[in-house]
Design a protein around this motif. Structure first.
Motif, PDB file in Angstrom:
ATOM      1  N   ASN A   1       1.022  -1.228  -0.233  1.00 14.20           N
ATOM      2  CA  ASN A   1      -0.033   0.056   0.205  1.00 14.20           C
ATOM      3  C   ASN A   1       1.001   1.535  -0.564  1.00 14.20           C
ATOM      4  O   ASN A   1       0.158   2.534  -0.903  1.00 14.20           O
ATOM      5  N   LYS A   2       2.091   1.365   1.022  1.00 12.93           N
ATOM      6  CA  LYS A   2       3.533   2.115   0.754  1.00 12.93           C
ATOM      7  C   LYS A   2       3.560   2.478  -0.625  1.00 12.93           C
ATOM      8  O   LYS A   2       4.035   4.023  -1.537  1.00 12.93           O
ATOM      9  N   LYS A   3       4.282   1.417  -1.158  1.00  9.91           N
ATOM     10  CA  LYS A   3       5.540   1.913  -2.841  1.00  9.91           C
ATOM     11  C   LYS A   3       4.864   1.589  -3.287  1.00  9.91           C
ATOM     12  O   LYS A   3       5.206   1.751  -4.678  1.00  9.91           O
ATOM     13  N   GLY A   4       3.468   0.917  -3.414  1.00  8.54           N
ATOM     14  CA  GLY A   4       2.949   0.616  -4.692  1.00  8.54           C
ATOM     15  C   GLY A   4       3.203  -1.446  -4.722  1.00  8.54           C
ATOM     16  O   GLY A   4       4.642  -1.771  -4.440  1.00  8.54           O
ATOM     17  N   LEU A   5       2.691  -2.187  -5.756  1.00 10.80           N
ATOM     18  CA  LEU A   5       3.199  -3.200  -5.818  1.00 10.80           C
ATOM     19  C   LEU A   5       4.048  -3.327  -6.670  1.00 10.80           C
ATOM     20  O   LEU A   5       5.092  -4.722  -6.850  1.00 10.80           O
ATOM     21  N   ASN A   6       4.372  -3.088  -8.916  1.00  6.48           N
ATOM     22  CA  ASN A   6       5.666  -2.962  -8.782  1.00  6.48           C
ATOM     23  C   ASN A   6       6.793  -2.247  -7.743  1.00  6.48           C
ATOM     24  O   ASN A   6       8.020  -3.686  -8.034  1.00  6.48           O
TER      25      ASN A   6
END
Length: 80
Positions: A60-65
Motif C-alpha cells: 500500500n505504501k510503495k505500490g505493487l511494482n
C-alpha cells in the motif's frame, strides 16, 4: 507451501512458552499470512502472493511494482 511472506521474507520464529512457575517449553510464533490476488496492469494479469500484514502495508505504501522489485532483489520471490 511454507509459511513465508513473499514481500518481507518473514517466517516462523521459535521461542518459549513460559508458565507461571517459569518452566519453558518450545513454541512457534506463526506469521500473519494472507493468500491474496493482485492485479498487474502492465502485464494485464493477476498474481497470487502469500503476504503478511506488514507486506500488505508495504504494498500500500510503495505500490505493487516497487514492492515486487525489492522482493526480487532480496531473493524472496523468483518466478513472478
Amino acid at each position: 507451501m511454507s509459511r513465508v511472506c513473499q514481500i518481507t521474507g518473514k517466517k516462523v520464529m521459535v521461542g518459549n512458552n513460559v508458565s507461571h512457575s517459569k518452566r519453558r517449553t518450545k513454541r512457534k510464533f506463526q506469521v500473519n499470512l494472507f493468500h491474496k490476488r493482485f492485479y498487474l496492469p502492465e502485464d494485464d494479469r493477476w498474481i497470487n502472493l502469500n503476504v503478511s500484514a506488514a507486506g500488505l502495508r508495504i504494498i500500500n505504501k510503495k505500490g505493487l511494482n516497487a514492492a515486487l522489485k525489492d522482493a526480487k532483489a532480496k531473493g524472496y520471490i523468483d518466478n513472478i
